[in-house]
Structures are given as C-alpha cells and as structure tokens.
Design an enzyme around this catalytic site. Sequence first.
Site, PDB file in Angstrom:
ATOM      1  N   ARG A  43       0.874  -1.405   0.114  1.00  0.00           N
ATOM      2  CA  ARG A  43       0.126  -0.002   0.094  1.00  0.00           C
ATOM      3  C   ARG A  43       0.898   1.104  -0.065  1.00  0.00           C
ATOM      4  NH1 ARG A  43      -2.439   3.477   4.002  1.00  0.00           N
ATOM      5  NH2 ARG A  43      -4.309   4.302   3.438  1.00  0.00           N
ATOM      6  N   SER A 111     -12.903  -3.420   0.851  1.00  0.00           N
ATOM      7  CA  SER A 111     -13.343  -2.585   2.026  1.00  0.00           C
ATOM      8  C   SER A 111     -14.695  -2.481   2.387  1.00  0.00           C
ATOM      9  CB  SER A 111     -12.641  -1.124   2.229  1.00  0.00           C
ATOM     10  OG  SER A 111     -11.288  -1.455   1.765  1.00  0.00           O
ATOM     11  N   LYS A 145      -4.796   5.674   9.037  1.00  0.00           N
ATOM     12  CA  LYS A 145      -5.601   6.355   7.933  1.00  0.00           C
ATOM     13  C   LYS A 145      -6.533   6.993   8.851  1.00  0.00           C
ATOM     14  CE  LYS A 145      -8.719   4.343   4.571  1.00  0.00           C
ATOM     15  NZ  LYS A 145      -8.470   5.310   3.352  1.00  0.00           N
TER      16      LYS A 145
HETATM   17  C1  LIG Z   1      -7.093  -5.079   4.224  1.00  0.00           C
HETATM   18  C2  LIG Z   1      -7.471  -3.724   4.015  1.00  0.00           C
HETATM   19  N1  LIG Z   1      -8.524  -3.253   4.172  1.00  0.00           N
HETATM   20  C3  LIG Z   1      -9.125  -1.836   3.972  1.00  0.00           C
HETATM   21  C4  LIG Z   1      -8.438  -1.135   3.278  1.00  0.00           C
HETATM   22  C5  LIG Z   1      -8.523   0.475   2.932  1.00  0.00           C
HETATM   23  O1  LIG Z   1      -9.004   0.420   1.651  1.00  0.00           O
HETATM   24  P1  LIG Z   1      -9.592   1.801   1.086  1.00  0.00           P
HETATM   25  O2  LIG Z   1     -10.872   1.874   1.817  1.00  0.00           O
HETATM   26  O3  LIG Z   1      -9.762   1.836  -0.479  1.00  0.00           O
HETATM   27  O4  LIG Z   1      -8.516   3.145   1.571  1.00  0.00           O
HETATM   28  P2  LIG Z   1      -6.947   3.210   0.940  1.00  0.00           P
HETATM   29  O5  LIG Z   1      -6.254   1.980   1.672  1.00  0.00           O
HETATM   30  O6  LIG Z   1      -7.086   2.789  -0.440  1.00  0.00           O
HETATM   31  O7  LIG Z   1      -6.582   4.464   1.531  1.00  0.00           O
HETATM   32  C6  LIG Z   1      -6.937  -1.643   2.966  1.00  0.00           C
HETATM   33  N2  LIG Z   1      -6.138  -0.852   1.965  1.00  0.00           N
HETATM   34  N3  LIG Z   1      -6.756  -2.890   2.955  1.00  0.00           N
HETATM   35  C1  LIG Z   2      -5.155   0.776   5.490  1.00  0.00           C
HETATM   36  C2  LIG Z   2      -6.121   1.108   6.404  1.00  0.00           C
HETATM   37  N1  LIG Z   2      -7.531   0.787   6.189  1.00  0.00           N
HETATM   38  C3  LIG Z   2      -8.244   1.131   7.067  1.00  0.00           C
HETATM   39  S1  LIG Z   2      -7.644   1.437   8.420  1.00  0.00           S
HETATM   40  C4  LIG Z   2      -6.166   1.322   7.822  1.00  0.00           C
HETATM   41  C5  LIG Z   2      -4.845   1.332   8.643  1.00  0.00           C
HETATM   42  C6  LIG Z   2      -4.500   0.619   9.432  1.00  0.00           C
HETATM   43  O1  LIG Z   2      -3.357   0.681  10.257  1.00  0.00           O
HETATM   44  P1  LIG Z   2      -3.147   0.370  11.473  1.00  0.00           P
HETATM   45  O2  LIG Z   2      -3.071  -1.122  11.805  1.00  0.00           O
HETATM   46  O3  LIG Z   2      -1.474   1.074  11.744  1.00  0.00           O
HETATM   47  O4  LIG Z   2      -3.942   0.904  12.471  1.00  0.00           O
END
Ligand SMILES: Cc1ncc(COP(=O)(O)OP(=O)(O)O)c(N)n1
Ligand SMILES: Cc1ncsc1CCOP(=O)(O)O
Length: 225
Positions: A43, A111, A145
């Site tokens: 990511r 998601s 995030k």
């Molecule tokens: C395993 C996993 N879950 C949720 C997310 C978040 O995806 P999204 O809502 O598209 O947000 P961004 O990651 O693109 O900012 C994820 N990446 N992975």
């Molecule tokens: C990529 C993403 N999507 C939803 S929450 C998140 C970040 C999760 O990060 P952390 O495990 O450090 O709380």
Amino acid sequence: MSSANGLDVRLYVVTDPALTPADRLAEMCVAAVRGGATLVQLRDKKAPDGELAAMAAGLARALAPWRVPLVVNDRLDVAAATGSGVHLGVHDATPAQARARLGHEAIVGLSVEAPEQLDPERIDPASLAACSYLAASPVCETPTKIDTLAPLGLAGVTAIRRRSTVPLVGIGGINTPQRAAEVIAAGAAGVAVVSGVFAAPDPQEAARALRAAVDDALARRRDQP
Ligand SMILES: Cc1ncc(COP(=O)(O)OP(=O)(O)O)c(N)n1
Ligand SMILES: Cc1ncsc1CCOP(=O)(O)O
Ligand SMILES: [Mg+2]
C-alpha cells in the site's frame, strides 16, 4: 489454515512507505512472514504506477519461496502487470471489474465501511461474488489512516460477518494480541495490520505474537457449541 475459498487471511500485513521504506520493504515483509503473516499488501498511495510495479515485482520475488500471496492496494493496472491480487475501496475500481481483468484465481479484496454497504440494493451482486475477502474498515480509530468513516467497533465486525460469505478481516487499530483476539471473537477470520507489525521494534516478533493470538482465538471459536 485456509478459509473455505482457500485463502488464508489470518494475519494480513499492510505496508506503509513511512514504516516500510522501499530499500527495506522486502526484508521487513519477509520478517513479518517469518513471524506468521499469511498475506501481504503493498500500500503506497503516492508512488507512480511504474515505481509501484517495480516494488511489487521485487516483493513478489521475495515472498515466492514462502508461498505468501501479494495484494496491491488500489492499482488494478499494477496488480495486472505483476500477477498480484488487488484490494479495492469505494473510490476504486469495482471487484467485478478487477475479477474480469485479473482472472478467476486472483485475490480481490473489498473494504466495507458499514454493514449496510452489503445490503442487496447497495452492492452489485456481481461485485460481491467477485470478492475473495472483505475487510471491515476501520474497526478502531487509527492514525495510520484518518480519511475513514466512524470506526465499526466489534459490533460492526459481527454485523458485517453476518452478511458475508467470504472470509472477513478486521483492519484499523489492531495493534495488540488482545485486540486481535477480540476481532476474531467478533467473527473475523483474520486481522490486517500496519503499525502493529511495521512500527514494532521487532516486526517478526510482533507478527508472531499477533498470529498466536489469532490462532488461539480461532481455536476458541471453533470449540464453542
Ligand atoms: C485489508 C485492507 N482493508 C482496508 C483497506 C482500505 O482500503 P480503502 O478504503 O480503499 O482505502 P485506502 O487503503 O485505499 O486508503 C486496505 N487498504 N486494506
Ligand atoms: C489501510 C487502512 N484501512 C483502514 S484502517 C487502515 C490502516 C490500519 O493501520 P494500523 O494497523 O496501523 O491501525
Ligand atoms: Mg483504496
């Protein structure tokens, strides 16, 4: 231990350029895998497609001996070019588009930010059928995030689990073994973690502790009548 569709989501580690710089990306992901990670997501919201594709190709090579699959966040073109899976959110391509592009064996994740998003009138059945796994996102508030809807909490995980037929992971603020166990007890098949592994002083040990908690919580759930 794989889910019914063969995908093992027990400990899903998600990279972050602030914690996993490109020159340490493969080494840090392999450490997480040595600790017990079963799935890896690349990511990086800012890297141009070409750079991301090069990172994905290198990471896929490093993971191949471990037979741990790689998923690329957002970028369907990069996933297609590198033979990776893809994770999608509401602002990305649809799972049906991804499935058509990547083929029937590819990992396609989605998601879910509220249980209602899975109501039949809210999601195209073809897209739901195209998903290999769903992610309850976020379970808890997290500084990693911040552009999210309100956290789902454990009740949200359970509500999404009741509406889904593919493996569910929780993501967001799952940074202790205790929290991971709670998310599994709420119905998830695994946890997805960024900082809980990659901000830890020893990512391999952090992954080991999280994976042990997940396995233990899954075993407890199976024991229930
Ligand atoms: C395993 C996993 N879950 C949720 C997310 C978040 O995806 P999204 O809502 O598209 O947000 P961004 O990651 O693109 O900012 C994820 N990446 N992975
Ligand atoms: C990529 C993403 N999507 C939803 S929450 C998140 C970040 C999760 O990060 P952390 O495990 O450090 O709380
Ligand atoms: Mg996205």
